[in-house]
Design a protein around this motif. Sequence first.
Motif, PDB file in Angstrom:
ATOM      1  N   LEU A  73      -0.472   7.967  10.713  1.00  0.00           N
ATOM      2  CA  LEU A  73      -0.016   6.591  10.559  1.00  0.00           C
ATOM      3  C   LEU A  73      -1.176   5.644  10.280  1.00  0.00           C
ATOM      4  CD1 LEU A  73       2.710   6.300  13.333  1.00  0.00           C
ATOM      5  CD2 LEU A  73       3.039   6.288  10.859  1.00  0.00           C
ATOM      6  N   TRP A  76      -2.050   6.210   6.610  1.00  0.00           N
ATOM      7  CA  TRP A  76      -1.056   5.678   5.677  1.00  0.00           C
ATOM      8  C   TRP A  76      -1.015   4.156   5.701  1.00  0.00           C
ATOM      9  CZ3 TRP A  76       3.240   9.586   7.291  1.00  0.00           C
ATOM     10  CH2 TRP A  76       2.997  10.789   6.669  1.00  0.00           C
ATOM     11  N   ILE A  77      -1.150   3.562   6.863  1.00  0.00           N
ATOM     12  CA  ILE A  77      -1.092   2.116   6.957  1.00  0.00           C
ATOM     13  C   ILE A  77      -2.391   1.493   6.467  1.00  0.00           C
ATOM     14  CG2 ILE A  77      -0.882   0.190   8.575  1.00  0.00           C
ATOM     15  CD1 ILE A  77       1.000   1.914  10.221  1.00  0.00           C
ATOM     16  N   LYS A  78      -3.529   2.152   6.710  1.00  0.00           N
ATOM     17  CA  LYS A  78      -4.863   1.718   6.307  1.00  0.00           C
ATOM     18  C   LYS A  78      -5.229   0.353   6.877  1.00  0.00           C
ATOM     19  CE  LYS A  78      -4.981   4.389   2.108  1.00  0.00           C
ATOM     20  NZ  LYS A  78      -5.059   4.416   0.690  1.00  0.00           N
ATOM     21  N   ASP A  79      -4.728   0.081   8.058  1.00  0.00           N
ATOM     22  CA  ASP A  79      -5.061  -1.147   8.764  1.00  0.00           C
ATOM     23  C   ASP A  79      -5.257  -0.820  10.228  1.00  0.00           C
ATOM     24  OD1 ASP A  79      -5.542  -3.788   9.266  1.00  0.00           O
ATOM     25  OD2 ASP A  79      -3.426  -4.301   9.459  1.00  0.00           O
TER      26      ASP A  79
END
Length: 84
Positions: A73, A76-79
């Motif tokens: 996660l 995929w979110i890259k935050d």
Amino acid sequence: MRSFFRKYTYHEIEADLNYVQNVLSSNMYVFVDLIFISLIISFFMAIFFESILFGIIIFICSYLFFVAIYCLLLKWIKDPPDEF
């Protein structure tokens, strides 16, 4: 509780809430939380298998599974959450 003693400004309350949000979204807190979730799952599953060895195996497998999901996660979110 603190609001009973003194009225705080919006910025002071916002600073406190940001501090709590940073703590709750830190990686260390998430990993500790995953340990507790895995312990709960392993206790419930150990009742069915009636063995401590299977409970330990289920704990390790569930912890690794949840860590893998968390890492995926994050990728995929890259935050990622802010660290202290």
